[in-house]
Design an enzyme around this catalytic site. Structure first.
Site, PDB file in Angstrom:
ATOM      1  CG  ASP A   1      20.034   6.386 -30.270  1.00 12.67           C
ATOM      2  OD1 ASP A   1      19.324   6.816 -29.337  1.00 12.67           O
ATOM      3  OD2 ASP A   1      19.633   6.296 -31.443  1.00 12.67           O
TER       4      ASP A   1
ATOM      5  CG  PHE B   1      14.647   2.590 -35.414  1.00 16.23           C
ATOM      6  CD1 PHE B   1      14.093   2.446 -36.681  1.00 16.23           C
ATOM      7  CD2 PHE B   1      14.296   3.704 -34.666  1.00 16.23           C
ATOM      8  CE1 PHE B   1      13.198   3.398 -37.179  1.00 16.23           C
ATOM      9  CE2 PHE B   1      13.406   4.656 -35.163  1.00 16.23           C
ATOM     10  CZ  PHE B   1      12.856   4.497 -36.422  1.00 16.23           C
TER      11      PHE B   1
ATOM     12  CE  LYS C   1      11.994   6.708 -28.976  1.00 17.24           C
ATOM     13  NZ  LYS C   1      11.004   6.941 -30.010  1.00 17.24           N
TER      14      LYS C   1
HETATM   15  C1  PLP Z   1      17.086   4.427 -30.339  1.00 23.95           C
HETATM   16  C2  PLP Z   1      16.336   5.433 -31.138  1.00 23.95           C
HETATM   17  N1  PLP Z   1      16.997   6.417 -31.769  1.00 23.95           N
HETATM   18  C3  PLP Z   1      16.367   7.358 -32.483  1.00 23.95           C
HETATM   19  C4  PLP Z   1      14.997   7.339 -32.622  1.00 23.95           C
HETATM   20  C5  PLP Z   1      14.306   8.399 -33.447  1.00 23.95           C
HETATM   21  O1  PLP Z   1      13.607   9.282 -32.652  1.00 23.95           O
HETATM   22  P1  PLP Z   1      12.511  10.251 -33.316  1.00 23.95           P
HETATM   23  O2  PLP Z   1      11.374   9.384 -33.738  1.00 23.95           O
HETATM   24  O3  PLP Z   1      12.137  11.193 -32.205  1.00 23.95           O
HETATM   25  O4  PLP Z   1      13.164  10.926 -34.461  1.00 23.95           O
HETATM   26  C6  PLP Z   1      14.259   6.338 -31.999  1.00 23.95           C
HETATM   27  C7  PLP Z   1      12.792   6.281 -32.141  1.00 23.95           C
HETATM   28  O5  PLP Z   1      12.152   5.288 -31.930  1.00 23.95           O
HETATM   29  C8  PLP Z   1      14.944   5.355 -31.234  1.00 23.95           C
HETATM   30  O6  PLP Z   1      14.294   4.366 -30.624  1.00 23.95           O
END
Ligand code: PLP
Length: 414
Positions: free
Chosen positions: A226, A141, A255
């Site tokens: 990530d 994700f 986040k």
């Molecule tokens: C690992 C990871 N990458 C990217 C994202 C996407 O972040 P955003 O919702 O701020 O676009 C999330 C969101 O849950 C995430 O957990």
């Protein structure tokens, strides 16, 4: 009709139904606790998917934001502002890297990393035009934009959004052999969550991240981690990669970097990678704005002390120990986690993840289910041990666990 019912009905009528929230309407929050419009209190065991690592209304962060609100909040990148250099320097230093490219949301930062990796591939590695490939993991994700969902394996996240962006190779998460086979001379990057959050807090087999590091180094491929959800203290270290002594080429952060106050994300890497961007080739009106930089600078200062990481490690071991006891009573079929971050699979005999989340809500605890049977437990790192224990007691209660059963597991009689 109660205030809660009225507000939920209005939200349902006038907002796109992209979420199915629990029927609670939050009005205020402080630390690890939220209060709804009826005055009921709830322990927050989700922490905005790790965006609230430092808790709701954290005084240091709120003060930093307030002070900056009175000075200047937005310049756009058309001009310099006096918080930008410190933010980039200090974030790069926290990551042990050289350069920062600030954005706003997580998905934007992932998109930025994808663009940066491709540009690096063409300009530095020498990959033929339009041939760049990025290897990603199944069950990932990384956000909701069109390119990012193009390499999702979740049918719900992808359906009816095609045509999809090409250039991604998906291999099973945790499988180094599959990754080795997928990497070719046109591979520019491997993009991974070091622990898959949305998939249910999946921790890869020991040695996996170190193996990916070795492979990517050998094959001149960027390792892009990530750490939007796993990073910034959640797992007991500043970055989840540290658990295997791994430093990737690129960190993608978001986040908690915004302290739960505003969206702040960034790509952090060496000059060889981020140096590929030239004026006009990428950007964002709000990315790196003074308010974002002021809050993030305070977040960085808080992380530098190491106290939040230590707290996550200590409370996290306690949490995982207690969840394993609960698993011993037969209510959970799996417990995974690292630091103050756990995914548990509920035995279907005791309800779905959603059922358990709703029953917990009725007892004053807020969690989020995922993939049917799983619930995630990720309290703000400032939660007290007593509050955490109280939350766990509510989980045992909704799963009909008797004290005697817990005692049997603890004493090894079960
Ligand atoms: C690992 C990871 N990458 C990217 C994202 C996407 O972040 P955003 O919702 O701020 O676009 C999330 C969101 O849950 C995430 O957990």
């Amino acid at each position: 009709m109660s205030t809660t019912e009225r507000l939920i009905a209005a939200a349902e009528a006038h907002s796109a139904h992209t979420y199915r929230p629990l029927p609670v309407v939050v009005a205020t929050a402080d630390g690890a606790w939220m209060t709804d419009v009826e005055g009921r209190r709830y322990l927050d065991l989700l922490a905005g998917y790790s965006a609230l690592n430092f808790g709701h209304g954290n005084r240091r962060l709120v003060e930093a934001a307030k002070a900056q609100l009175e000075r200047v909040t937005l310049t756009s990148r058309a001009f310099h502002h006096d918080r930008f250099a410190a933010f980039c320097t200090e974030l790069a230093e926290l990551c042990g890297m050289e350069m920062v490219l600030p954005m706003n949301t997580g998905a934007e930062a992932v998109e930025t990393a994808v663009k940066g990796a491709r540009k690096w591939g063409y300009r530095i590695k020498g990959v033929p035009a339009e041939m760049a490939k990025i290897v990603v993991a199944g069950g990932n994700f990384h956000g909701r934009t069109t390119t990012v969902i193009s390499f999702s394996t979740d049918p719900e996240a992808r359906a009816d959004y095609g045509p999809y962006t090409p250039g991604f190779e998906i291999v099973p998460f945790g499988d180094l052999t599959a990754m080795r086979a997928a990497v070719t001379e046109n591979t520019v990057a491997v993009l991974l969550e070091p622990i898959q959050g949305e998939a249910g807090v999946l921790v890869p087999p020991a040695g996996y991240l170190a193996g990916v590091r070795e492979l990517t180094r050998e094959r001149n491929v960027l390792f892009v981690a990530d750490e939007i959800q796993s990073g910034l203290g959640r797992t007991g270290r500043t970055f989840a990669c540290e658990h295997e002594g791994v430093v990737p080429d690129v960190y993608v952060l978001g986040k908690a970097l915004g302290g739960g106050i505003l969206p702040v994300s960034a790509v952090v890497a060496g000059a060889e990678v981020l140096g590929v961007f030239r004026p006009g080739e990428h950007g964002s009106t709000f990315g790196g704005n003074p308010l974002a930089c002021a809050v993030a600078l305070e977040v960085i200062a808080m992380l530098r002390s190491g106290e939040y990481q230590a707290r996550a490690a200590e409370l996290g071991s306690h949490l995982l120990r207690e969840l394993r006891v609960l698993a011993g009573t037969g209510r959970l079929t799996a417990v995974r986690g690292r630091g103050l971050w756990a995914g548990v699979d509920i035995d279907p005999a005791y309800g779905t993840g959603r059922d358990v989340s709703e029953r917990l809500m009725e007892r004053g605890v807020l969690v989020k289910d995922t993939h049917g049977a799983t619930i995630r437990i990720a309290p703000p790192l400032v939660v007290s041990e007593e509050d955490l224990d109280w939350g766990l007691a509510q989980l045992r209660a909704v799963l009909d666990v008797e004290d005697a059963e817990v005692e049997e597991v603890r004493t090894g009689r079960r």
